[in-house]
Design a protein around this motif. Sequence first.
Motif, PDB file in Angstrom:
ATOM      1  N   LEU A 175      36.202  41.624  35.899  1.00  0.00           N
ATOM      2  CA  LEU A 175      35.500  41.917  34.652  1.00  0.00           C
ATOM      3  C   LEU A 175      35.151  43.400  34.565  1.00  0.00           C
ATOM      4  O   LEU A 175      35.259  44.018  33.504  1.00  0.00           O
ATOM      5  CB  LEU A 175      34.236  41.060  34.538  1.00  0.00           C
ATOM      6  N   ASN A 176      34.758  44.002  35.696  1.00  0.00           N
ATOM      7  CA  ASN A 176      34.466  45.429  35.700  1.00  0.00           C
ATOM      8  C   ASN A 176      35.697  46.252  35.345  1.00  0.00           C
ATOM      9  O   ASN A 176      35.612  47.270  34.648  1.00  0.00           O
ATOM     10  CB  ASN A 176      33.925  45.859  37.066  1.00  0.00           C
ATOM     11  N   TRP A 177      36.836  45.832  35.855  1.00  0.00           N
ATOM     12  CA  TRP A 177      38.084  46.532  35.571  1.00  0.00           C
ATOM     13  C   TRP A 177      38.449  46.393  34.092  1.00  0.00           C
ATOM     14  O   TRP A 177      38.879  47.341  33.442  1.00  0.00           O
ATOM     15  CB  TRP A 177      39.182  45.968  36.470  1.00  0.00           C
ATOM     16  N   LEU A 178      38.253  45.196  33.530  1.00  0.00           N
ATOM     17  CA  LEU A 178      38.522  44.985  32.100  1.00  0.00           C
ATOM     18  C   LEU A 178      37.721  45.963  31.243  1.00  0.00           C
ATOM     19  O   LEU A 178      38.195  46.456  30.218  1.00  0.00           O
ATOM     20  CB  LEU A 178      38.152  43.558  31.697  1.00  0.00           C
ATOM     21  N   LYS A 179      36.493  46.241  31.675  1.00  0.00           N
ATOM     22  CA  LYS A 179      35.611  47.095  30.876  1.00  0.00           C
ATOM     23  C   LYS A 179      36.090  48.541  30.827  1.00  0.00           C
ATOM     24  O   LYS A 179      35.562  49.336  30.034  1.00  0.00           O
ATOM     25  CB  LYS A 179      34.187  47.017  31.426  1.00  0.00           C
ATOM     26  N   ASP A 180      37.083  48.903  31.660  1.00  0.00           N
ATOM     27  CA  ASP A 180      37.678  50.233  31.560  1.00  0.00           C
ATOM     28  C   ASP A 180      38.481  50.389  30.271  1.00  0.00           C
ATOM     29  O   ASP A 180      38.731  51.511  29.817  1.00  0.00           O
ATOM     30  CB  ASP A 180      38.608  50.496  32.755  1.00  0.00           C
ATOM     31  N   TYR A 181      38.924  49.260  29.697  1.00  0.00           N
ATOM     32  CA  TYR A 181      39.805  49.316  28.526  1.00  0.00           C
ATOM     33  C   TYR A 181      39.169  48.740  27.264  1.00  0.00           C
ATOM     34  O   TYR A 181      39.676  48.953  26.164  1.00  0.00           O
ATOM     35  CB  TYR A 181      41.105  48.537  28.807  1.00  0.00           C
ATOM     36  N   VAL A 182      38.097  47.980  27.407  1.00  0.00           N
ATOM     37  CA  VAL A 182      37.477  47.365  26.239  1.00  0.00           C
ATOM     38  C   VAL A 182      35.976  47.278  26.466  1.00  0.00           C
ATOM     39  O   VAL A 182      35.519  46.868  27.534  1.00  0.00           O
ATOM     40  CB  VAL A 182      38.077  45.958  25.977  1.00  0.00           C
ATOM     41  N   LYS A 183      35.216  47.703  25.468  1.00  0.00           N
ATOM     42  CA  LYS A 183      33.765  47.629  25.535  1.00  0.00           C
ATOM     43  C   LYS A 183      33.321  46.259  25.041  1.00  0.00           C
ATOM     44  O   LYS A 183      33.298  45.999  23.836  1.00  0.00           O
ATOM     45  CB  LYS A 183      33.138  48.742  24.700  1.00  0.00           C
ATOM     46  N   ILE A 184      33.001  45.400  25.980  1.00  0.00           N
ATOM     47  CA  ILE A 184      32.627  44.027  25.628  1.00  0.00           C
ATOM     48  C   ILE A 184      31.196  44.015  25.116  1.00  0.00           C
ATOM     49  O   ILE A 184      30.279  44.499  25.800  1.00  0.00           O
ATOM     50  CB  ILE A 184      32.778  43.100  26.849  1.00  0.00           C
ATOM     51  N   PRO A 185      30.956  43.509  23.909  1.00  0.00           N
ATOM     52  CA  PRO A 185      29.588  43.458  23.380  1.00  0.00           C
ATOM     53  C   PRO A 185      28.657  42.711  24.326  1.00  0.00           C
ATOM     54  O   PRO A 185      29.052  41.720  24.955  1.00  0.00           O
ATOM     55  CB  PRO A 185      29.757  42.689  22.057  1.00  0.00           C
ATOM     56  N   PRO A 186      27.405  43.161  24.448  1.00  0.00           N
ATOM     57  CA  PRO A 186      26.455  42.538  25.388  1.00  0.00           C
ATOM     58  C   PRO A 186      26.226  41.049  25.152  1.00  0.00           C
ATOM     59  O   PRO A 186      25.843  40.324  26.069  1.00  0.00           O
ATOM     60  CB  PRO A 186      25.162  43.342  25.135  1.00  0.00           C
ATOM     61  N   THR A 211      32.465  40.319  38.625  1.00  0.00           N
ATOM     62  CA  THR A 211      32.702  38.917  38.244  1.00  0.00           C
ATOM     63  C   THR A 211      34.216  38.723  38.134  1.00  0.00           C
ATOM     64  O   THR A 211      34.895  39.526  37.494  1.00  0.00           O
ATOM     65  CB  THR A 211      32.039  38.569  36.909  1.00  0.00           C
ATOM     66  N   ILE A 212      34.710  37.676  38.744  1.00  0.00           N
ATOM     67  CA  ILE A 212      36.150  37.425  38.784  1.00  0.00           C
ATOM     68  C   ILE A 212      36.484  36.276  37.846  1.00  0.00           C
ATOM     69  O   ILE A 212      35.884  35.203  37.909  1.00  0.00           O
ATOM     70  CB  ILE A 212      36.626  37.084  40.215  1.00  0.00           C
ATOM     71  N   ILE A 213      37.455  36.524  36.959  1.00  0.00           N
ATOM     72  CA  ILE A 213      37.964  35.486  36.055  1.00  0.00           C
ATOM     73  C   ILE A 213      39.339  35.081  36.568  1.00  0.00           C
ATOM     74  O   ILE A 213      40.271  35.884  36.571  1.00  0.00           O
ATOM     75  CB  ILE A 213      38.073  36.019  34.613  1.00  0.00           C
ATOM     76  N   GLU A 214      39.449  33.848  37.030  1.00  0.00           N
ATOM     77  CA  GLU A 214      40.727  33.377  37.585  1.00  0.00           C
ATOM     78  C   GLU A 214      41.486  32.574  36.529  1.00  0.00           C
ATOM     79  O   GLU A 214      40.986  31.577  36.021  1.00  0.00           O
ATOM     80  CB  GLU A 214      40.513  32.539  38.838  1.00  0.00           C
ATOM     81  N   ILE A 215      42.703  33.042  36.212  1.00  0.00           N
ATOM     82  CA  ILE A 215      43.523  32.426  35.165  1.00  0.00           C
ATOM     83  C   ILE A 215      44.654  31.619  35.795  1.00  0.00           C
ATOM     84  O   ILE A 215      45.276  32.064  36.767  1.00  0.00           O
ATOM     85  CB  ILE A 215      44.093  33.507  34.228  1.00  0.00           C
ATOM     86  N   GLU A 243      38.401  29.397  36.654  1.00  0.00           N
ATOM     87  CA  GLU A 243      37.073  29.600  37.242  1.00  0.00           C
ATOM     88  C   GLU A 243      36.558  30.989  36.883  1.00  0.00           C
ATOM     89  O   GLU A 243      37.319  31.950  36.805  1.00  0.00           O
ATOM     90  CB  GLU A 243      37.154  29.445  38.761  1.00  0.00           C
ATOM     91  N   VAL A 244      35.262  31.072  36.647  1.00  0.00           N
ATOM     92  CA  VAL A 244      34.568  32.355  36.508  1.00  0.00           C
ATOM     93  C   VAL A 244      33.542  32.399  37.620  1.00  0.00           C
ATOM     94  O   VAL A 244      32.657  31.542  37.686  1.00  0.00           O
ATOM     95  CB  VAL A 244      33.881  32.478  35.124  1.00  0.00           C
ATOM     96  N   MET A 245      33.661  33.377  38.524  1.00  0.00           N
ATOM     97  CA  MET A 245      32.796  33.355  39.711  1.00  0.00           C
ATOM     98  C   MET A 245      32.288  34.753  40.042  1.00  0.00           C
ATOM     99  O   MET A 245      32.978  35.749  39.841  1.00  0.00           O
ATOM    100  CB  MET A 245      33.547  32.777  40.905  1.00  0.00           C
ATOM    101  N   GLU A 246      31.066  34.778  40.535  1.00  0.00           N
ATOM    102  CA  GLU A 246      30.504  36.035  41.018  1.00  0.00           C
ATOM    103  C   GLU A 246      31.215  36.419  42.316  1.00  0.00           C
ATOM    104  O   GLU A 246      31.457  35.574  43.182  1.00  0.00           O
ATOM    105  CB  GLU A 246      29.005  35.877  41.278  1.00  0.00           C
ATOM    106  N   GLN A 247      31.542  37.697  42.450  1.00  0.00           N
ATOM    107  CA  GLN A 247      32.382  38.132  43.569  1.00  0.00           C
ATOM    108  C   GLN A 247      31.752  37.850  44.926  1.00  0.00           C
ATOM    109  O   GLN A 247      32.422  37.488  45.876  1.00  0.00           O
ATOM    110  CB  GLN A 247      32.678  39.627  43.430  1.00  0.00           C
TER     111      GLN A 247
END
Length: 799
Positions: A5-16, A164-168, A36-40
């Motif tokens: 999720l942190n890496w994604l935020k380099d390319y898109v500003k996700i609204p709070p 936060t890791i989003i597993e697809i 799964e969405v899991m805390e690292q």
Amino acid sequence: MKISLNWLKDYVKIPPKYSAEDIGRLLTLHTAEVEEVMEQGKGLEGVVVGKIITLKKHPDADKLKIAMTDIGAKELVQIVCGGSNLEEGMIVPVALPGAYVRWHGEGDLMQLEVTKIRGEKSHGMICAGEEIGLPPCEEGEITKLHTSAKPGTQLTEALQLDDTIIEIDNKSLTHRPDLWGHYGIAREVAALTGTKLEKITSKVDAKKSHKSGKSLEIEIKNPDLCPRYIGVRISGIKVEESPEWLKRKLLAAGHAVYNNIVDITNFISSELGQPMHAFDSRFIDGGVVVRTAKRGEKMTTLDNKERLLTDKMLLICDHKKPVALAGVMGGQNSEIKEDTTEIIFEAANFDAPCVRKTSVALGLRTESVQRFEKSLDPALAETAMLRAIELTLKLCPSAKLESEIIDIDNSKPKNLTVKTTANRVCSKIGTQIAEKEIIRILESLEFEVKKTGEELSVKVPSFRSTKDVEGEDDIIEEVARIFGYGNIPSVLPLLPAKLPGENRERFLKHKARDIISLGLGFTELSNYSFYSADDIAKTGLETKDHIKLLNYLSQDQTHLRVSMLPNMLKGLREAIKYDKAPRLYEIGHTYREIGNFMPLEEKWIIGLTVGKNSFFEAKGSAEAFLEKFGAENVRITPSKNTEPYAHPAKCTEVAARGQQIGSIYEVHPEVITKYELAGSVSVFEINFTKLVSIGQRQHKYVQIPKFPSMEFDISVVLQEKVPAASVQDSIERSSKDLIESVELFDIYRGQGLGEKEKALAYHVIMRAKDRTLNDEEMAQVQKKVFQNLEKLGGKIRGK
């Protein structure tokens, strides 16, 4: 695939307002299934940084060692460990008593306790990555931490595991080659949240050339298998540990970390979805050659395994040897080493089926294969190369381009434009969407939209045109999924309510099953509609009547069947292991080549009996089935033309309402032998398609007879060759008006008769519709019956 999720935020500003769970839910509903969405750092409670102070052998185990370990406590703790790479001074992850680990990365989580291992106390566990959810180690090794954190520091803090890791689910991405990197997922998130996607732009200002430069020669011998190949030589390389920001990103995405150069290639793969490779240029002799392997050629890949290659596999070679399996894995003979100072970067596009087939043939599945087999965009290779050069110059200040960027591009961009209208989009989706919203959705996914009157011309971006988007329906699907399927009202279509037409054949097939299974006691088989060339030869069938499959699964299933007998005989061979006299049947299709575009496809019933009287059992079963099924005017007569697999002297034709619908025969002894069977096997075959088409007996009301019947029995001696059906027909023809029914009730062979004679006994019932018969009328009919039977060569017994 793991997305940070942190890496994604380099390319898109996700609204709070969107939590990580919200992003996962949006992706599942609109793009791809999130598993799964899991805390690292979840699950790492009780795992700390440890430092091995002293190391000695276990007194009672050859492979175990006793490590006195600093975990930030007042005293060192003793831990028993079998890691092959343990050494004094090594920084390691230590799971303390009470922590949960997965033993060797397998099975369920288990809670650690202070325990004795071969008589020595162990106060915890020195872990390999796979045991605590970090990237796995080589077999038998322990994870070596690269951190300046003090012993006793929580591992999540030391490694800054605050992501936060989003597993697809990978299976949900098979049709989307653009989603195999963080940037592709970021594009989807931007479209779903209505935010702007930050473009990846390289700051590298490098002159490109489409011709071989002086410092790097590249030759592509198979442009159909390698549509694009980009290479560059970079000198001044210093191989060292990657910076923390790069390691954190790779670890979050599930990658191991190696060194700055290898980590850059893995970073590009995880960022853009474009695999890259780096060669140590010292081991590249003369230049790069892309070619197919020679039959029997071998190479050792990075996993230290020697691979035997075929001439269908694409290789990256120098002028003397192969140095990589194209799109699969690099070679051990050109890998990046600690003393590497000059590298050759490769960013290429390879033929998806070729990569897939090579991977399957070698049993070698890699992240690179997962991406290349999805048909990547050739344009992506250029972006990846520029990005890799930019990162290399950033991480290695002494690095410089030694050659021009050589780009050999034989790809053929589709330049696909699809035309549609807002009305057609709304009509197919089933709800009203404003034209402006349709255009906004498509442009957020980087489709170019031009409006002319009511028509929308949609230019498909290259990263969506290799495999995914091909026509108007695909464009409409893009609008529907981003708009949200949940926002489309569930409304039943306005269609007239009517029952579907009756499938008569299917109904009668169920009736046939009931008769044969429940009434006659047969067991149903279900076989494939294919058999082999060997089966064709065994049964004497003609190959020209068959259709051969182009993509058959095995040598046992090469041809579509024209007869159901071969597979039934193979089924019998298995059945007799459990039942000495099985009665088997099947209802299925046959396919005969008739010279038309489509074969002649018919549905047949085949029944099979075994034993001394198998022919009569088969005949009786066929007669009973046809009677119960409602077939009219059934006649069974000797066959004029015998199939090659049938006994020439024991074969009959079955007709109903004057049309031949099947046959009854004993299987030829030679065929029985070829299928490793013994004894007598007989078969009845009914063309079910014809049987249905000629119609069934209609049940009608018949008034109870007003006048009594007269009955008599008759026994006649005949030659064996005279069929019983001919005898019955002769009796019935004696008086069609008065003879109501004829029933064969006995067959005798033996004492008092000749060797080739038989005695048939019939019960005849006579009745007139308008009067009571007298003795004289019965005598006349009886006399006519005798005469007809004598014409057949019969002798009336008791006359």
